[in-house]
Scaffold this active site. Structure first.
Site, PDB file in Angstrom:
ATOM      1  N   SER A   1       5.193  82.503  50.012  1.00  0.00           N
ATOM      2  CA  SER A   1       3.989  82.497  49.191  1.00  0.00           C
ATOM      3  C   SER A   1       2.793  82.455  50.124  1.00  0.00           C
ATOM      4  O   SER A   1       2.891  81.957  51.254  1.00  0.00           O
ATOM      5  CB  SER A   1       3.980  81.263  48.277  1.00  0.00           C
ATOM      6  OG  SER A   1       2.704  81.055  47.703  1.00  0.00           O
TER       7      SER A   1
ATOM      8  N   TYR B   1       4.360  71.798  47.482  1.00  0.00           N
ATOM      9  CA  TYR B   1       4.737  73.216  47.505  1.00  0.00           C
ATOM     10  C   TYR B   1       4.273  73.870  48.805  1.00  0.00           C
ATOM     11  O   TYR B   1       5.015  74.612  49.453  1.00  0.00           O
ATOM     12  CB  TYR B   1       4.116  73.918  46.293  1.00  0.00           C
ATOM     13  CG  TYR B   1       4.546  75.353  46.112  1.00  0.00           C
ATOM     14  CD1 TYR B   1       5.824  75.660  45.651  1.00  0.00           C
ATOM     15  CD2 TYR B   1       3.671  76.403  46.382  1.00  0.00           C
ATOM     16  CE1 TYR B   1       6.226  76.980  45.465  1.00  0.00           C
ATOM     17  CE2 TYR B   1       4.062  77.723  46.198  1.00  0.00           C
ATOM     18  CZ  TYR B   1       5.335  78.003  45.746  1.00  0.00           C
ATOM     19  OH  TYR B   1       5.724  79.307  45.572  1.00  0.00           O
TER      20      TYR B   1
ATOM     21  N   LYS C   1       6.333  75.867  51.894  1.00  0.00           N
ATOM     22  CA  LYS C   1       6.055  77.271  52.231  1.00  0.00           C
ATOM     23  C   LYS C   1       5.518  77.416  53.653  1.00  0.00           C
ATOM     24  O   LYS C   1       5.810  78.412  54.328  1.00  0.00           O
ATOM     25  CB  LYS C   1       5.076  77.858  51.210  1.00  0.00           C
ATOM     26  CG  LYS C   1       5.656  77.938  49.803  1.00  0.00           C
ATOM     27  CD  LYS C   1       6.978  78.700  49.757  1.00  0.00           C
ATOM     28  CE  LYS C   1       7.541  78.805  48.350  1.00  0.00           C
ATOM     29  NZ  LYS C   1       8.826  79.519  48.309  1.00  0.00           N
TER      30      LYS C   1
END
Length: 263
Positions: free
Chosen positions: A132, A145, A149
């Site tokens: 991402s 998150y 990533k």
């Protein structure tokens, strides 16, 4: 490496991006293996694509190891599975943190470790990690998150250097805002105003190109989003001050609330 004729293991196949990936990989001639937590949710897609299904919960290292054991002939790994993990870190319990990091970071690393030795022996193969743009630029309420990533991006680029002499490719594909699938579609949240989105098909096409061309990194996003992300990556303090002045977008609040209700 070519997708046609290759045995491709696709994780996260039941999601919107995953289903599109499965169809595009099958159309490209892949011998496809789909995985997700529940085999029954993938049966229809498997019939459509001619794929085999191996159920596995990627939050469980034992099941990740079993998945690798049941897919020993994997030529291409497409590590697409991801668990939404937006929100204030203080709202997460330790088990929720462990599960998010297990699915988003630990599982793709472990699958790479378990599947790469055969690729090295045969001098061919490819690992694709679907990350991402959160792996390049921090945003509010995304610490968990973003941590996964950022870690996935570093791992992909480093292991690419290690495996290159053995004829094994490694690619990282990083979507920006995906409008027809993923967190916005799942939660009903609106994409931030003025931000253009990409489609699951664009992500799938980027994955296949990454394998064919052995691309190190592909950002799947409009030029404006890629530019803002590059600035934030190089100048995090400046980007952080701008985010602070702008406040938390309503779209982010909506996603956080929706995910909190699901936890």
């Amino acid at each position: 490496m070519r997708v046609s004729g290759a045995t491709v293991l696709l994780t996260g196949a039941s999601g919107g991006i995953g289903r599109t990936l499965a169809r595009r990989l099958a159309a490209a001639g892949a011998d496809l293996v789909l995985t997700g937590r529940r085999a029954d949710t993938l049966d229809e897609l498997a019939r459509e694509t001619g794929a085999r299904v191996v159920a596995a919960d990627l939050a469980d290292p034992g099941q990740v190891a079993r998945l690798a054991e049941e897919c020993p002939d994997t030529d291409v790994l497409v590590a697409n599975a991801a668990l939404p993990a937006s929100g204030d870190l203080l709202d997460y319990s330790p088990p929720q943190i462990e599960r998010a990091l297990a699915v988003n970071l630990h599982a793709p690393v472990l699958l790479a470790r378990l599947l790469a030795p055969r690729m090295v022996r045969e001098g061919r193969g490819h690992l694709v990690f679907v990350g991402s743009l959160s792996g390049k630029a921090a945003t509010p309420y995304s610490s968990l998150y973003t941590a996964a990533k950022f870690g996935l991006r570093g791992f992909a680029h480093s292991i690419r250097l290690d495996l290159a002499p053995h004829g094994v490719g490694v690619s990282l594909v990083q979507p920006g805002f995906v409008g027809e699938a993923g967190m916005f579609a799942d939660t009903g949240a609106e994409v931030p105003g003025g931000v253009r989105t990409v489609s699951p098909g664009q992500v799938a096409d980027a994955v296949i190109r990454a394998v064919h061309d052995n691309r190190a990194e592909t950002d799947v996003a409009p030029a404006g989003v890629r530019l803002r992300c590059a600035v934030a990556n190089q100048f995090p303090g400046f980007a952080g001050r701008r985010s602070g002045r702008a406040g938390v977008p309503d779209s982010v609040r909506h996603i956080v609330e929706a995910q909190r209700a699901l936890r």
